[in-house]
Design a protein around this motif. Structure first.
Motif, PDB file in Angstrom:
ATOM      1  N   ASP A  53     -20.797  37.449 -22.309  1.00  0.00           N
ATOM      2  CA  ASP A  53     -21.384  37.746 -23.606  1.00  0.00           C
ATOM      3  C   ASP A  53     -21.914  39.176 -23.587  1.00  0.00           C
ATOM      4  O   ASP A  53     -22.659  39.545 -22.669  1.00  0.00           O
ATOM      5  N   ALA A  76     -20.673  29.456 -13.763  1.00  0.00           N
ATOM      6  CA  ALA A  76     -21.274  30.053 -14.952  1.00  0.00           C
ATOM      7  C   ALA A  76     -22.788  30.114 -14.837  1.00  0.00           C
ATOM      8  O   ALA A  76     -23.424  29.294 -14.170  1.00  0.00           O
ATOM      9  N   THR A  78     -25.978  31.438 -17.905  1.00  0.00           N
ATOM     10  CA  THR A  78     -26.094  31.706 -19.329  1.00  0.00           C
ATOM     11  C   THR A  78     -25.449  33.048 -19.673  1.00  0.00           C
ATOM     12  O   THR A  78     -25.807  34.082 -19.114  1.00  0.00           O
ATOM     13  N   GLY A  79     -24.459  33.022 -20.544  1.00  0.00           N
ATOM     14  CA  GLY A  79     -23.828  34.245 -21.007  1.00  0.00           C
ATOM     15  C   GLY A  79     -22.725  34.794 -20.137  1.00  0.00           C
ATOM     16  O   GLY A  79     -22.140  35.836 -20.462  1.00  0.00           O
ATOM     17  N   LEU A  81     -19.278  33.565 -17.486  1.00  0.00           N
ATOM     18  CA  LEU A  81     -18.424  32.489 -16.974  1.00  0.00           C
ATOM     19  C   LEU A  81     -17.247  33.101 -16.240  1.00  0.00           C
ATOM     20  O   LEU A  81     -16.724  34.144 -16.649  1.00  0.00           O
ATOM     21  N   ASP A 116     -21.069  30.651 -23.801  1.00  0.00           N
ATOM     22  CA  ASP A 116     -21.738  29.371 -23.551  1.00  0.00           C
ATOM     23  C   ASP A 116     -21.002  28.230 -24.233  1.00  0.00           C
ATOM     24  O   ASP A 116     -20.982  27.098 -23.727  1.00  0.00           O
ATOM     25  N   THR A 119     -18.184  27.370 -21.869  1.00  0.00           N
ATOM     26  CA  THR A 119     -18.704  26.614 -20.728  1.00  0.00           C
ATOM     27  C   THR A 119     -18.914  25.150 -21.101  1.00  0.00           C
ATOM     28  O   THR A 119     -18.527  24.234 -20.358  1.00  0.00           O
ATOM     29  N   ALA A 120     -19.520  24.921 -22.276  1.00  0.00           N
ATOM     30  CA  ALA A 120     -19.748  23.544 -22.732  1.00  0.00           C
ATOM     31  C   ALA A 120     -18.431  22.818 -22.959  1.00  0.00           C
ATOM     32  O   ALA A 120     -18.296  21.628 -22.636  1.00  0.00           O
ATOM     33  N   HIS A 131     -23.006  25.824 -11.359  1.00  0.00           N
ATOM     34  CA  HIS A 131     -24.128  26.587 -11.900  1.00  0.00           C
ATOM     35  C   HIS A 131     -25.026  26.987 -10.728  1.00  0.00           C
ATOM     36  O   HIS A 131     -25.766  26.159 -10.200  1.00  0.00           O
TER      37      HIS A 131
END
Length: 603
Positions: A53, A76, A78-79, A81, A116, A119-120, A131
Motif C-alpha cells: 500500500d 503479510a 498491515t499494508g 503482502l 489488506d 490478504t483477507a 503474519h
C-alpha cells in the motif's frame, strides 16, 4: 531481483520506495487494482512479488520480516503482502477478485487499501498467510495526515536496529548461551551481515575451528589441551553466530539448516576422537569412554526426536505433567535450572572446554558420561510421565515418522510382514516390550559372553526377530516413541561391547568410526522428516542393512574374523559412510524442501 508493486502513487515525502529498494526490490507503481494484477502477471513466475500500500508507514525491519523471509510462501503485515513462486497463482487470483469489487474507473485512489483486501481474500480461500510477530515494530496504513503524523512519531520512538538485534537471538536457549555468548555474538552476527558473509560460511568456519580444536587435543600436551578448550569455545560462539546471522538477515535455507544440524554433531564427535587420540599419546586408552559418550549423547537426541515426532500433531494432547511443567515455567529461576539440568549444547561444550584445559581426557569423559546420564534420566522420565498421563490420539503421520526413525532393515521387515496380523491382537505395550526384551538379551549376551561367541550371533538373530515384531503394527501407543531409542541403544551399545571385548589394537577406534557413520544416517533421517521431505529412500536403508542387519553383520564378523575385527569394522564403517554421505549430500544440495522452521536445539 524481487519485485515490489505499489498499488498507487507514493505519498509525497514517503521513504517507502527507498526502503523497498534497500531490501532488494525493484519497485513499480500501479494506477489501480487492475493495473496491479497486470504488473504481477508481467513478473517472471520464478520471482518473488510484493504488493504494498503506498500509504504504508512503518519500520524497515517490519517490511523485511514480512517481505523477505524465504520460509513462507505468503506473508503479510498491515499494508504489505508478499508471495514467493509457490504462492504466485493464489496471489494473482486474489488480486483479480478484489479488483472486481472496485467500481470501474475508480483509478489509483481505489488502489489504496487493496493490499489488506487481498490478504483477507487469500485467507478466505484457505491460503496460509504468515503474519510475523512485530512486537514493538510499527506497520500501519494511516487514513489521514494527522494519523500519519502520529504513526511516524511512533516509528521514531522505537529503535529498529535494536529490535532487529534482539530478535536475532533465539527466544528459547540455554543459560550459558543466553548470558555468556549471545550478549556479544549478536554483534558479531551483524558484523558478518554488513560484510556480506552468509550463515553457511559462518557454519563452515565453526566446523573448521572445532576440527582444529580436535587436532590440538590430539597432541596430548597441556598446551594443546588449553588451546583445544579455547578453540572449542570460539567454535561455539561461531555456532551461535550463524543462527543469529540467519535471523538477523533472514537468510534461511534448507541447506543451511542441514549444515548447522549435522556440523554440530560432527564437531562434537570429532572432538571426542581428538581427546581419545591425545590420551593415547599419554598412554591412557579412553576410546571406550569416547565411544560411550557418543552413544549416550546420540541416544539422548533420539529420545528428543522420537517424542517430538510422536506428539507433533497429536490430538487431545493434555497431561497433568505438562500442566505442572507450565506452572514451574512461571517461576523464573526454575526455567533456567531445568534448562541447565538437561545439559544442552552450550553447557555441555563449556564443561568439555574447561575440563579439557585443566584436567585429563579421562576426567572429561567421566564428567560427560555422568552429566549426560543424569540429563537423560531426567528428560526421559518426564516424557514417560507425560505420555502415560495424557490422553492423545496419534496420527498416521506420527506413526510413519516413528517407523522411519526405527530404521528397520530387510530382516525386521520380513518378520513384521509375517507377524502383522497377530501383532494387532497383542496388548498396547507389546511393541516397546518386544524391542526392549530383544535389546536386553542382545546387550547382556554381548557383555557377558566371550568375544566372537556364537551366542552373540544367536542373540543378534533373536534381536532381528523381536525388532520385526516391535514394528509389525503402527507405532501409535502411548510409549511407542521409545522403540527407536531402544533400537539405537541396542545397536550402538552392542558395537561398543563387541569392540571393547575384542582386545585387538584399533578395534575401538574402528567401532567409533562405524557408530559415527550410522549416527549420521540417523540424524539425516530426522532432519529430512523435520524438513517435510520424508525419510531417506528405502533402497538406502536396505543397502546398509537396517539396525538389526548391522548388528547381525558385526556379530558375524566377530565370529568369523576375530583376529581381523579392526579391518572388518573399518571396511564396514567406510562402506556405510560412503553410501549415506553420497546420497545425503546429493539430496540436500539438490532438494527443493522448505527451510526447517524449528528453532529448537536438542540436548
Amino acid at each position: 531481483m524481487s519485485t515490489a508493486i505499489l498499488t498507487g502513487p507514493p505519498v509525497p515525502g514517503s521513504s517507502l520506495e527507498g526502503d523497498l529498494r534497500s531490501l532488494g526490490f525493484d519497485v513499480r507503481v500501479a494506477n489501480g487494482p487492475e493495473h496491479t494484477a497486470a504488473l504481477i502477471e508481467a513478473v517472471p513466475g520464478t520471482e518473488r512479488v510484493a504488493v504494498v500500500d503506498p500509504r504504508f508507514v512503518g519500520h524497515v525491519h517490519a517490511l523485511r520480516l514480512a517481505l523477505t523471509d524465504p520460509r513462507f510462501p505468503t506473508a503479510a503485515v498491515t499494508g504489505a503482502l508478499t508471495a514467493q513462486p509457490a504462492g504466485r497463482a493464489a496471489l494473482t487470483g486474489a488480486v483479480l477478485a478484489v479488483s472486481a469489487t472496485v467500481p470501474a474507473g475508480a483509478g489509483a485512489v481505489a488502489g489504496d487499501g487493496v493490499v489488506d483486501g487481498v490478504t483477507a481474500e487469500l485467507e478466505a480461500r484457505g491460503v496460509s498467510v504468515h503474519h510475523p510477530e512485530l512486537g514493538s515494530l510499527v506497520a500501519a496504513v494511516p487514513s489521514d495526515a494527522e494519523e500519519r503524523h502520529r504513526t511516524r512519531a511512533a516509528v521514531e520512538e522505537v529503535d529498529d536496529e535494536a529490535v532487529r538485534l534482539r530478535s536475532a537471538v533465539k527466544a528459547r536457549d540455554g543459560f550459558f548461551t543466553t548470558f555468556c555468548i549471545s550478549p556479544y555474538s549478536r554483534y558479531l552476527a551483524r558484523w558478518c551481515a554488513r560484510r556480506g558473509l552468509t550463515p553457511n560460511q559462518v557454519t563452515t568456519a565453526s566446523l573448521l575451528t572445532a576440527l582444529v580444536a580436535a587436532g590440538c587435543a590430539a597432541t596430548g600436551t597441556r598446551a594443546g589441551y588449553i588451546a583445544a578448550g579455547l578453540l572449542l569455545l570460539f567454535s561455539f560462539v561461531l555456532d551461535c553466530t550463524d543462527g543469529q546471522l540467519a535471523r538477523y538477515s533472514l537468510q534461511y535455507s534448507t541447506l543451511g539448516a542441514w549444515l548447522d544440524a549435522t556440523f554440530d554433531r560432527a564437531k562434537e564427535y570429532a572432538y571426542y576422537a581428538g581427546l581419545a587420540l591425545g590420551a593415547a599419546r599419554g598412554g591412557d586408552d579412553v576410546w571406550a569412554l569416547a565411544l560411550g559418550a557418543m552413544v549416550l549423547q546420540t541416544c539422548r537426541h533420539v529420545v528428543d526426536f522420537s517424542f517430538n515426532e510422536a506428539n507433533h500433531d497429536a490430538t487431545a494432547n493434555t497431561s497433568p505433567t505438562a500442566a505442572l511443567s507450565s506452572k514451574l515455567d512461571s517461576v523464573g529461576w526454575t526455567v533456567w535450572l531445568r534448562r541447565m539440568i538437561v545439559l544442552p549444547i552450550g553447557e555441555r561444550w563449556a564443561m568439555i572446554a574447561v575440563l579439557t584445559a585443566v584436567a585429563t581426557p579421562r576426567i572429561v569423559f567421566y564428567a560427560l558420561l555422568v552429566g549426560c546420564a543424569l540429563a537423560a534420566c531426567y528428560t526421559t522420565a518426564g516424557r514417560v510421565l507425560r505420555s502415560l498421563t495424557r490422553k492423545a490420539h496419534r496420527t498416521d503421520r506420527a506413526a510413519q515418522a516413528l517407523a522411519d526413525l526405527a530404521d528397520s532393515g530387510p530382516a525386521a521387515e520380513a518378520v513384521a510382514r509375517a507377524t502383522s496380523r497377530a501383532a494387532r491382537k497383542l496388548p498396547g505395550i507389546a511393541p516397546l516390550a518386544s524391542a526392549a526384551v530383544g535389546a536386553a538379551a542382545l546387550s547382556a549376551t554381548a557383555a557377558f559372553t566371550g568375544f566372537g561367541s556364537v551366542w552373540t550371533l544367536v542373540a543378534a538373530l533373536v534381536y532381528a526377530a523381536t525388532s520385526g515384531l516391535a514394528v509389525a503394527r503402527p507405532l501409535k501407543g502411548a510409549l511407542d516413541w521409545l522403540v527407536p531409542p531402544v533400537f539405537r541403544a541396542a545397536e550402538y551399545g552392542t558395537i561398543l561391547l563387541i569392540a571393547a571385548h575384542a582386545e585387538v589394537n584399533g578395534a575401538l577406534p574402528a567401532a567409533f568410526g562405524l557408530v559415527a557413520a550410522v549416527a549420521y544416517h540417523h540424524y539425516d533421517t530426522v532432519y529430512r522428516i523435520r524438513g517435510g521431505t520424508g525419510a531417506p529412500p528405502h533402497w538406502l536403508v536396505r543397502a546398509i542393512g537396517g539396525h538389526e542387519g548391522r548388528v547381525l553383520a558385526v556379530a558375524v564378523l566377530a565370529f568369523l574374523l576375530p583376529a581381523d575385527i579392526t579391518v572388518a569394522l573399518t571396511v564396514l564403517a567406510v562402506a556405510v559412510a560412503v553410501l549415506v554421505l553420497v546420497e545425503s549430500i546429493r539430496f540436500w544440495v539438490s532438494s527443493q524442501a522448505p527451510a526447517v522452521h524449528d528453532e529448537g536445539e536438542p540436548a
